[in-house]
Design an enzyme around this catalytic site. Structure first.
Site, PDB file in Angstrom:
ATOM      1  N   LYS A 175      33.881  38.321  30.301  1.00 19.49           N
ATOM      2  CA  LYS A 175      33.902  39.720  29.854  1.00 19.49           C
ATOM      3  C   LYS A 175      34.869  39.882  28.680  1.00 19.49           C
ATOM      4  CE  LYS A 175      32.926  40.804  34.612  1.00 19.49           C
ATOM      5  NZ  LYS A 175      33.571  40.924  35.927  1.00 19.49           N
ATOM      6  N   LYS A 185      42.705  40.577  37.674  1.00 20.63           N
ATOM      7  CA  LYS A 185      41.884  39.841  38.636  1.00 20.63           C
ATOM      8  C   LYS A 185      42.537  39.995  39.998  1.00 20.63           C
ATOM      9  CE  LYS A 185      42.600  36.056  36.110  1.00 20.63           C
ATOM     10  NZ  LYS A 185      41.248  35.518  35.949  1.00 20.63           N
ATOM     11  N   ARG A 186      41.871  39.527  41.065  1.00 19.63           N
ATOM     12  CA  ARG A 186      42.510  39.561  42.385  1.00 19.63           C
ATOM     13  C   ARG A 186      43.855  38.836  42.317  1.00 19.63           C
ATOM     14  NH1 ARG A 186      39.274  36.291  46.136  1.00 19.63           N
ATOM     15  NH2 ARG A 186      38.300  35.493  44.243  1.00 19.63           N
ATOM     16  N   LYS A 231      45.581  31.721  41.142  1.00 17.51           N
ATOM     17  CA  LYS A 231      45.317  32.335  39.839  1.00 17.51           C
ATOM     18  C   LYS A 231      46.590  32.415  38.989  1.00 17.51           C
ATOM     19  CE  LYS A 231      41.417  35.052  41.624  1.00 17.51           C
ATOM     20  NZ  LYS A 231      40.237  34.663  40.828  1.00 17.51           N
ATOM     21  N   HIS A 268      30.810  29.691  46.274  1.00 19.63           N
ATOM     22  CA  HIS A 268      31.694  30.307  45.282  1.00 19.63           C
ATOM     23  C   HIS A 268      33.133  29.829  45.339  1.00 19.63           C
ATOM     24  CE1 HIS A 268      28.844  33.467  43.952  1.00 19.63           C
ATOM     25  NE2 HIS A 268      28.372  33.318  45.173  1.00 19.63           N
ATOM     26  N   THR A 281      34.620  35.150  36.023  1.00 14.77           N
ATOM     27  CA  THR A 281      33.665  35.907  35.225  1.00 14.77           C
ATOM     28  C   THR A 281      34.409  36.898  34.326  1.00 14.77           C
ATOM     29  OG1 THR A 281      33.384  37.322  37.164  1.00 14.77           O
ATOM     30  CG2 THR A 281      31.642  35.737  36.717  1.00 14.77           C
TER      31      THR A 281
HETATM   32  C1  26Q Z   1      36.011  33.922  53.971  1.00 12.45           C
HETATM   33  C2  26Q Z   1      36.322  33.747  55.289  1.00 12.45           C
HETATM   34  C3  26Q Z   1      36.894  34.757  56.004  1.00 12.45           C
HETATM   35  C4  26Q Z   1      37.152  35.955  55.382  1.00 12.45           C
HETATM   36  C5  26Q Z   1      36.832  36.141  54.049  1.00 12.45           C
HETATM   37  C6  26Q Z   1      36.261  35.128  53.342  1.00 12.45           C
HETATM   38  C7  26Q Z   1      35.960  35.307  51.924  1.00 12.45           C
HETATM   39  C8  26Q Z   1      35.809  36.569  51.371  1.00 12.45           C
HETATM   40  C9  26Q Z   1      35.536  36.734  50.029  1.00 12.45           C
HETATM   41  C10 26Q Z   1      35.813  34.236  51.079  1.00 12.45           C
HETATM   42  C11 26Q Z   1      35.554  34.404  49.747  1.00 12.45           C
HETATM   43  C12 26Q Z   1      35.415  35.659  49.190  1.00 12.45           C
HETATM   44  C13 26Q Z   1      35.190  35.879  47.768  1.00 12.45           C
HETATM   45  C14 26Q Z   1      35.130  34.911  46.887  1.00 12.45           C
HETATM   46  C15 26Q Z   1      34.966  35.145  45.450  1.00 12.45           C
HETATM   47  O1  26Q Z   1      34.970  36.270  44.975  1.00 12.45           O
HETATM   48  N1  26Q Z   1      34.838  34.055  44.678  1.00 12.45           N
HETATM   49  C16 26Q Z   1      34.702  34.126  43.250  1.00 12.45           C
HETATM   50  O2  26Q Z   1      33.330  34.125  42.923  1.00 12.45           O
HETATM   51  C17 26Q Z   1      33.122  34.305  41.541  1.00 12.45           C
HETATM   52  C18 26Q Z   1      31.639  34.437  41.302  1.00 12.45           C
HETATM   53  O3  26Q Z   1      31.019  33.203  41.486  1.00 12.45           O
HETATM   54  C19 26Q Z   1      33.743  33.173  40.751  1.00 12.45           C
HETATM   55  O4  26Q Z   1      33.606  33.449  39.387  1.00 12.45           O
HETATM   56  C20 26Q Z   1      35.230  33.033  41.095  1.00 12.45           C
HETATM   57  O5  26Q Z   1      35.764  31.885  40.475  1.00 12.45           O
HETATM   58  C21 26Q Z   1      35.399  32.937  42.604  1.00 12.45           C
HETATM   59  O6  26Q Z   1      36.770  32.950  42.933  1.00 12.45           O
END
Ligand code: 26Q
Length: 795
Positions: A646, A534-535, A540, A346, A642
């Site tokens: 929406k 969004k986050r 972003k 992702h 995503t």
């Molecule tokens: C990794 C290492 C250590 C701690 C946390 C993490 C971590 C935590 C959450 C890494 C990534 C995430 C979340 C990622 C995420 O939400 N990515 C999003 O995924 C969506 C669904 O595929 C995409 O539409 C977005 O573009 C993408 O940012």
């Protein structure tokens, strides 16, 4: 259970009395919500039991979706809608004088995720059940979901989220299905019948207790299961500090994303990951053995999907189970394992690629570490045969190197499928981030563009639009969202376009009311609702958006007659608690809001609103009210997005970069129905490789930029103090990693174009219509159908 509203009412009143020992007039809204929830869950249970029975006695392939996040939001409306009893229930409640939306407000969002990845998992579950596919989720039942955000004096404060405080009606605890998970301890080897064997001794064992949630398909009898694990102390063992053990055990499932800046937090995260996969595999294997009895063909009857690398330890865990517990030869076990797992990536951001230091990993999970070490040895040998002498390549591809376990490498090596989440994202993985793996395993890689469930994001969130669409093209589109394209027949129908406009106005008015209630800000529902939710993350580029607002403000000051269509800029965003830069951006948004919102010269033509505690249920209210959807990430950085889908589905026009799924939105709607600006991914990556971008040049040569940036630090902004120096420095001293200044001019111009387009009301309405009409492709039903056919091979 009830077939008309009178039966419903009778059942409801009876249940309420039985549950609370109160008469209806004495009951609170809370009592009413829980009564209704309980009733609906019981209503679901017949089909739930039936679906489970069917799976238990069939040999159809099952898929299990493992995810550290499930961002479900509220379930009441979704369940009622999917069961097809929403109208009956709503009318019944009405008769009793109960306002459905008021009851709905009692439900806490199940916010067990922080963004796109978790919401995607939730949309996928809805699509799996609605398409009658045998697909189940496995996750963690965090006691506290993502923190509750409060804004105090422009700063983000984090409070522990409390979704379980009053209990959660949709879950069923299954204590009899609890399993034990070992941590720490040592691995001992011994010989048995001439074979070297291993056992894990002196481990600290915790109990994983499942809570099941029914996932109801839309107007079908399929009810799948989301199983979420909660950590509880296992049986008492003499000699241990009971309180400490209890505390440490419960900590495992207390918080989503514990602060991992220190080793203690890192250990906890790794514990969570192993806890999830070990418990889930036991459950998966248990039901498999019930069906088939022998594990050698597991991969023919089961696919396990790992949502990003967080659940990747499922790969060595399955190896461990097969080799240690079921006496498989290594090679046999490996054949089964690598044909069972599929992995989705992702993100390409390097800081989000998981790596674990051996010094943390090995003591916590000693046997799992041994297995990864063995996998690594064998993989490196394989590489050596393919690329003899190419040390550098082997080092770069190894699963363990430089004292770290590379989770993405483990995921690629141990899966039969690796996919990105939008076309451009997959290309970037293949050509750059994972290029060496792509060369070695060209056929593993594939692309699956994300999607969203149109049932939640259109039917449930925007009933007025749903009704309008159905009145125009009939209701078949609900089952076949690509049929939305039939709406294009109305693109010259002035009366229809006017109705579309009225629906949007109604939704905007509702959001305006919410804004007034919550923020005390009066916004004009006839202004352009320009929304970025969004986050909060540097890539972003909420910063680009806010600098543009500051520029507009400056422009008004310089030229009070500057004529532009009034705009309401709406933001919602949580910053990760340890991400200080992101928190500064939140403060900046509030500071600019103070400057702009009450300025007599601006005179209400620009409003900036920050809605606190952005979450699924708030998104459902915000998105249907948008005119413009801001999707402005630095090209190449947003894997897919995503939220963009929406908004599109609710008739907002995207203003964005050529990044992630925006590119595919452009392909669907055509260039006349979207506002594209800025560098493309090629250009960004070229700058990153060859240099050549100097943000300072843009500062010196663009007076608009110079002015706005200077205001960040020169005391112009009310209450700014020295808060924004880090932002100023990131843009200049650190050369603006995210190309904010580089894209600024292009962004200003596209906003002018969008503003002008909004003035031509018919044209604008037509754009909205086209966006809705071409959004069918982004239904997660399409995405899940592709996963089912190409990856999982399930029916
Ligand atoms: C990794 C290492 C250590 C701690 C946390 C993490 C971590 C935590 C959450 C890494 C990534 C995430 C979340 C990622 C995420 O939400 N990515 C999003 O995924 C969506 C669904 O595929 C995409 O539409 C977005 O573009 C993408 O940012």
């Amino acid at each position: 259970m009830f077939s008309d509203k009178n039966e419903f009412k009778q059942g409801f009143l009876q249940k309420l009395e039985r549950m609370y020992g109160k008469t209806f007039p004495e009951s609170t809204v809370q009592d009413q919500y829980f009564t209704l929830g309980q009733m609906i869950r019981e209503y679901i249970s017949t089909n739930w039991i039936q679906t489970n029975e069917q799976y238990r006695f069939s040999d159809s392939k099952q898929v299990y979706y493992l995810s550290i996040e499930f961002l479900l939001g509220r379930l009441l409306r979704q369940n009622l809608m999917n069961l097809g009893i929403y109208d009956v229930v709503q009318e019944g409640l009405n008769d009793l004088g109960i306002d459905f939306p008021e009851i709905e407000e009692v439900e806490h969002d199940a916010g067990l995720g922080n963004g796109g990845l978790g919401r995607l998992a939730a949309c996928f579950l809805d699509s799996l059940a609605s398409l009658n596919l045998p697909g189940h989720g496995y996750g963690i039942r965090y006691k506290h979901g993502l923190f509750e955000q409060k804004i105090v004096n422009g700063f983000q404060m984090e409070l522990p989220e409390q979704w379980l405080r009053h209990g959660h009606v949709w879950e069923v605890k299954k204590p009899d299905l609890a399993v034990e998970i070992p941590f720490w301890g040592k691995v001992e080897s011994y010989m048995e019948e001439g074979k070297m064997k291993f056992r894990h001794i002196h481990a600290e064992v915790v109990s994983a207790v499942p809570y099941d949630m029914p996932i109801v398909g839309y107007k079908t009898s399929t009810v799948n299961t989301l199983r979420m694990w909660s950590a509880e102390p296992a049986a008492y063992k003499a000699g241990r500090d009971l309180m400490k053990y209890k505390r440490e055990t419960e900590a495992i499932t207390e918080f989503l994303y514990p602060d991992d800046t220190h080793d203690e937090g890192k250990i906890l995260r790794l514990k969570q990951q192993y806890f999830l996969v070990s418990a889930s595999l036991r459950s998966i294997i248990g039901s498999y053995l019930y069906r088939f009895g022998d594990l050698h063909e597991l991969h023919k009857h089961v696919a396990i999907h790992i949502n990003d690398t967080h659940p990747v330890l499922a790969i060595p865990e399955l190896m461990r189970i097969l080799v240690d517990e079921y006496e498989f030869e290594w090679e046999q076990a490996w054949t089964v394992t690598k044909n069972t797992f599929a992995y989705t990536n992702h993100t390409t951001l390097s800081e989000a690629l998981e790596k674990w230091p051996i010094r943390i990993f090995q003591p916590l999970l000693p046997r799992i570490y041994m297995i990864i070490d063995e996998l690594n040895e064998r993989f490196c040998k394989e590489l050596w045969n393919e690329y003899p002498g190419d040390w550098k390549r082997i080092e770069e591809m190894a699963i363990i190197s430089h004292g770290q376990v590379k989770m993405a490498h483990l995921a690629i090596v141990g899966s039969y499928s690796v996919n990105g989440v939008a076309k451009i994202h997959t290309e970037i993985l293949k050509q750059r981030e994972m290029n060496l793996f792509y060369q070695y395993y060209p056929t593993k890689f594939n692309s699956k563009t994300n999607g969203i469930t149109h049932r939640r994001w259109l039917l449930n969130a925007n009933p007025a639009l749903t009704e309008l669409i159905t009145s125009a093209i009939g209701k078949e589109w609900v089952h076949t969202p690509s049929n939305l394209q039939q709406l294009t027949k109305f693109s010259d129908d002035a009366a229809f376009l006017e109705k579309l406009y009225e629906v949007k106005q109604k939704n905007k008015q509702r959001l305006a009311d919410r804004i007034f209630k919550q923020n005390g800000i009066k916004v004009d529902p006839h202004s352009i609702f320009d929304i970025q939710v969004k986050r909060l993350h540097a890539y972003k580029r909420q910063l680009l958006n806010v600098l543009h607002i500051l520029y507009l403000y400056n422009r008004c000051q310089e030229d009070p007659n500057y004529d532009f269509p009034p705009r309401t800029f709406i933001f919602g965003a949580k910053a990760s608690p340890g991400y200080f830069y992101a928190k500064k951006i939140i403060k900046l948004l509030h500071t600019i809001a103070d400057l702009v919102n009450n300025d007599p010269i601006v005179n209400g033509r620009i409003k900036l609103v920050f809605l606190e505690n952005y979450r699924v249920s708030l998104a459902e209210e915000i998105i249907p009210a948008a005119d413009i959807s801001e999707q402005i990430s630095t090209a190449s950085k947003e894997a897919s997005g995503t939220g963009n889908m929406k908004f599109m589905m609710n008739g907002a026009v995207t203003l964005g970069t050529l990044d992630g799924a925006n590119i595919e939105i452009l392909e669907q709607v055509g260039p006349e129905n979207i506002f594209i600006f800025g560098l493309n991914a090629q250009e960004v990556m070229k700058y990153q490789q060859n240099g050549g971008y100097y943000s300072m040049e843009y500062f010196h040569h663009d007076t608009r930029i110079k002015k706005a940036l200077t205001q960040l630090i020169d005391g112009t902004l009310p209450g700014a103090d020295d808060h924004f120096e880090t932002i100023y420095d990131s843009l200049l001293a650190e050369n603006d990693q995210f190309f904010v200044l580089r894209d600024f001019d292009s962004y200003v111009r596209i906003h002018e174009a969008a503003g002008n387009a909004y003035k031509r009301r018919d044209d604008w309405n037509q754009m909205c219509l086209n966006n809705i009409a071409y959004s069918g492709y982004f239904s997660s039903d399409r995405t899940i159908t592709e996963y089912a056919e190409d990856i999982w091979k399930i029916k």
